[in-house]
Design a protein around this motif. Structure first.
Motif, PDB file in Angstrom:
ATOM      1  N   MET A   1     -45.933 -17.343  16.167  1.00  0.00           N
ATOM      2  CA  MET A   1     -44.691 -17.808  15.427  1.00  0.00           C
ATOM      3  C   MET A   1     -44.860 -19.107  14.460  1.00  0.00           C
ATOM      4  SD  MET A   1     -41.605 -17.636  18.009  1.00  0.00           S
ATOM      5  CE  MET A   1     -42.043 -18.863  19.274  1.00  0.00           C
ATOM      6  N   SER A   2     -45.857 -20.001  14.992  1.00  0.00           N
ATOM      7  CA  SER A   2     -46.280 -20.860  14.087  1.00  0.00           C
ATOM      8  C   SER A   2     -47.128 -20.575  12.909  1.00  0.00           C
ATOM      9  CB  SER A   2     -47.147 -22.041  14.926  1.00  0.00           C
ATOM     10  OG  SER A   2     -47.440 -22.961  13.892  1.00  0.00           O
ATOM     11  N   ALA A   3     -47.798 -19.385  12.859  1.00  0.00           N
ATOM     12  CA  ALA A   3     -48.569 -18.948  11.745  1.00  0.00           C
ATOM     13  C   ALA A   3     -47.617 -18.220  10.997  1.00  0.00           C
ATOM     14  CB  ALA A   3     -49.786 -18.078  12.282  1.00  0.00           C
ATOM     15  N   THR A   4     -46.651 -17.444  11.711  1.00  0.00           N
ATOM     16  CA  THR A   4     -45.974 -16.595  11.101  1.00  0.00           C
ATOM     17  C   THR A   4     -44.758 -17.680   9.933  1.00  0.00           C
ATOM     18  OG1 THR A   4     -45.900 -14.943  12.497  1.00  0.00           O
ATOM     19  CG2 THR A   4     -44.151 -14.915  10.905  1.00  0.00           C
ATOM     20  N   LEU A   5     -44.436 -18.772  10.429  1.00  0.00           N
ATOM     21  CA  LEU A   5     -43.458 -19.495   9.861  1.00  0.00           C
ATOM     22  C   LEU A   5     -44.237 -20.132   8.764  1.00  0.00           C
ATOM     23  CD1 LEU A   5     -41.466 -21.162  12.727  1.00  0.00           C
ATOM     24  CD2 LEU A   5     -40.736 -19.638  11.045  1.00  0.00           C
TER      25      LEU A   5
ATOM     26  N   LEU B   1     -39.188 -12.507   3.776  1.00  0.00           N
ATOM     27  CA  LEU B   1     -39.914 -13.453   4.285  1.00  0.00           C
ATOM     28  C   LEU B   1     -39.113 -14.275   5.091  1.00  0.00           C
ATOM     29  CD1 LEU B   1     -42.559 -14.666   1.792  1.00  0.00           C
ATOM     30  CD2 LEU B   1     -43.045 -13.451   3.769  1.00  0.00           C
ATOM     31  N   GLN B   2     -37.504 -14.590   4.589  1.00  0.00           N
ATOM     32  CA  GLN B   2     -36.491 -14.895   5.470  1.00  0.00           C
ATOM     33  C   GLN B   2     -36.301 -14.667   6.531  1.00  0.00           C
ATOM     34  OE1 GLN B   2     -35.489 -17.982   4.364  1.00  0.00           O
ATOM     35  NE2 GLN B   2     -33.987 -18.138   5.881  1.00  0.00           N
ATOM     36  N   MET B   3     -36.197 -13.152   6.719  1.00  0.00           N
ATOM     37  CA  MET B   3     -36.032 -12.366   7.945  1.00  0.00           C
ATOM     38  C   MET B   3     -37.184 -12.833   8.880  1.00  0.00           C
ATOM     39  SD  MET B   3     -35.685  -8.373   8.306  1.00  0.00           S
ATOM     40  CE  MET B   3     -37.199  -8.154   7.769  1.00  0.00           C
ATOM     41  N   ILE B   4     -38.344 -12.719   8.449  1.00  0.00           N
ATOM     42  CA  ILE B   4     -39.434 -12.946   9.619  1.00  0.00           C
ATOM     43  C   ILE B   4     -39.391 -14.465   9.921  1.00  0.00           C
ATOM     44  CG2 ILE B   4     -41.965 -13.186   9.600  1.00  0.00           C
ATOM     45  CD1 ILE B   4     -42.231 -10.876   7.773  1.00  0.00           C
ATOM     46  N   ALA B   5     -38.936 -15.355   9.092  1.00  0.00           N
ATOM     47  CA  ALA B   5     -39.005 -16.599   9.550  1.00  0.00           C
ATOM     48  C   ALA B   5     -37.707 -17.011  10.357  1.00  0.00           C
ATOM     49  CB  ALA B   5     -38.928 -17.608   8.275  1.00  0.00           C
ATOM     50  N   ALA B   6     -36.836 -16.264  10.128  1.00  0.00           N
ATOM     51  CA  ALA B   6     -35.574 -16.431  11.165  1.00  0.00           C
ATOM     52  C   ALA B   6     -35.981 -15.913  12.512  1.00  0.00           C
ATOM     53  CB  ALA B   6     -34.269 -15.563  10.512  1.00  0.00           C
ATOM     54  N   ILE B   7     -36.576 -14.683  12.420  1.00  0.00           N
ATOM     55  CA  ILE B   7     -36.893 -13.944  13.694  1.00  0.00           C
ATOM     56  C   ILE B   7     -37.942 -14.811  14.549  1.00  0.00           C
ATOM     57  CG2 ILE B   7     -38.037 -12.032  14.845  1.00  0.00           C
ATOM     58  CD1 ILE B   7     -37.043 -10.494  12.711  1.00  0.00           C
ATOM     59  N   SER B   8     -38.816 -15.434  13.859  1.00  0.00           N
ATOM     60  CA  SER B   8     -39.707 -16.012  14.548  1.00  0.00           C
ATOM     61  C   SER B   8     -39.031 -17.459  15.078  1.00  0.00           C
ATOM     62  CB  SER B   8     -40.912 -16.731  13.519  1.00  0.00           C
ATOM     63  OG  SER B   8     -41.471 -15.444  13.480  1.00  0.00           O
TER      64      SER B   8
END
Length: 493
Positions: free
Chosen positions: A326-330, A282-289
């Motif tokens: 990106m907003s939804a992903t974050l 999840l940290q990786m996804i948040a960082a990418i977004s």
């Protein structure tokens, strides 16, 4: 409370200890009970003495009028051992069939005694009734035991031995005979039975209480051990449920059995590994977004200088879609909605507001339900979840109906649309993150594939339930959300 050394025992020795302790406790109570409630008396009658006593009682009864018989029989020396009662009708002793139910030689011995009584009294056999029973365990007999021995002197035997079936042994001996001699009319009888010691009721209670006490003692010990085994399992189940709903650690405590301690340590280690695994991704996804926001901002600036208006509109639309994703992903990756504190809201007013907002945007949305319905929840999270459901209905259908049902201990929100719906086989897949179903989502309708995922996470975090189905009224998708009320929260506002 922990017992020394008990926590070191494994489960198998514990069960053995409990079984042995229960049996020893029951045996100890069984041995101590005679000290509290004395056992029944054992009365030994000489057979000849008994026959003489019966004949003496009948002779005295014949010698006086019926009204004077109680006083005449009161002076009999045998009244110290026997109750001799004159009756004006034949007593109901279930007649002689009681001795017919005895087994083997004992039945024959009592039948022979009945004939001897009839012969001694000069009566017909049918004028003599004899009731006797065979005690299962003389120590637990409620009434005094009666043993009739042949004429003395004799060799004393163990009359309580089960092998001596010809002994005249009974715990409920009763003899009744007609007073009138043969050939004379009269229904006066005499009932003879051993004198009561007044402890029959107490012994009956003891005989009932002992088995119940044994069941209670063994059951209590068994429940105590079972709770020691089940309680850690309940803790494991609760921790696993919390980990699945909130993705937060719920470490279990130190259990009191070596096997359970090993399970607890393994479960805690598994939680740590799972939490680390999920947090890393999840940290990786948040960082990418998050890192994509800078190039998207530059693209938005470059798009403003495109000479072709159609191209500019298309690029800006793509950028807005990427920013929404990106907003939804974050939001999903950061799990921010679950950090919100609980507070009381008016769920009906929230749904009406969402429907009005969607209607202002051009969607045909209708609300059906009460004007007010209180709920204690995370307001922003619940609003986000329900807004996702209403937005989905507006994207994939032309008509949306929102219905609220208040059942007192829970509320149910149903969002239905007239869109293409979702096939039953795809219901589970619809809740997966970033999943787009070809039958309901496409480039034109947009969507990040996180709407239902976020809605499900929010509902589950409130201990609720969310289910997909087909709308009976509109024919499209129907999403049902059930949210339980917390204790103390008002049902209506």
């Amino acid at each position: 409370m922990r017992i020394p050394l008990w926590s070191r025992l494994r489960l198998a020795p514990r069960i053995i200890v409990v079984i042995v302790a229960g049996l020893l406790a029951v045996k100890a109570v069984d041995k101590l009970m005679p000290l509290v409630i004395r056992p029944p008396d054992i009365i030994i009658f000489d057979q000849a003495w008994l026959l003489d006593t019966l004949r003496d009682a009948r002779d005295r009864s014949l010698a006086v009028p019926a009204t004077e018989r109680p006083a005449a029989l009161q002076d009999l020396p045998a009244r110290q051992w026997l109750d001799i009662i004159p009756l004006n009708a034949q007593p109901d002793l279930h007649h002689a069939s009681r001795i017919d139910s005895l087994a083997g030689p004992r039945a024959g011995a009592f039948a022979k005694l009945r004939l001897q009584i009839a012969g001694t009294l000069g009566l017909a056999p049918q004028d003599v009734l004899l009731m006797a029973d065979e005690p299962d365990d003389p120590e637990y007999s409620a009434r005094p035991l009666v043993i009739i021995l042949p004429p003395l002197p004799t060799v004393m035997r163990d009359v309580l031995d089960d092998d001596k079936q010809d002994d005249l042994l009974s715990s409920d001996l009763r003899i009744a005979f007609r007073i009138a001699p043969p050939g004379q009319s009269g229904e006066d009888w005499i009932l003879v039975m051993p004198k009561s010691d007044g402890q029959e009721a107490v012994r009956m209670i003891r005989n009932v209480a002992l088995p119940l006490l044994a069941v209670v003692m063994i059951g209590s010990l068994s429940v105590w051990v079972a709770r020691g085994i089940v309680r850690p399992l309940d803790d494991l189940a609760a921790a696993a449920e919390k980990l699945g709903r909130d993705r937060e650690l719920s470490l279990v405590g130190d259990f009191n059995a070596p096997e359970l301690q090993a399970i607890g340590r393994s479960f805690n280690a598994m939680q740590l590994r799972l939490k680390r695994f999920v947090d890393d991704r999840l940290q990786m996804i948040a960082a990418i977004s998050h890192d994509l926001r800078t190039p998207l901002t530059r693209l938005r600036l470059f798009a403003e200088y495109l000479p072709d208006q159609d191209q500019r509109r298309q690029v800006l639309s793509d950028i807005e879609e990427m920013e929404a994703m990106m907003s939804a992903t974050l939001t999903f990756a950061g799990n921010r909605l679950k950090d919100e504190p609980h507070s009381a809201i008016d769920l009906a007013a929230m749904l009406i507001s969402l429907c009005d907002t969607a209607a202002d945007a051009g969607c045909d949305v209708g609300y059906d339900g009460p004007d007010h319905a209180g709920l204690h929840c995370r307001p922003v999270a619940i609003r986000r979840a329900l807004a996702n459901l209403v937005d989905n209905g507006c994207k994939f259908g032309k008509t949306v109906r929102v219905r609220l049902q208040d059942a007192g201990d829970a509320v149910t929100v149903t969002v239905s649309d007239d869109g293409p719906g979702i096939a039953d086989r795809d219901h589970d897949a619809a809740f997966r993150p970033f999943t787009r179903l070809e039958t309901s989502r496409n480039r034109e309708t947009g969507g990040t594939g996180l709407g239902l995922t976020i809605a499900r996470d929010v509902v589950l975090a409130h201990d609720g339930d969310i289910a997909l189905g087909r709308s009976d009224s509109l024919g499209g998708l129907q999403v049902s959300v059930t949210l339980p009320r917390r204790r103390g929260a008002p049902a209506r506002t």
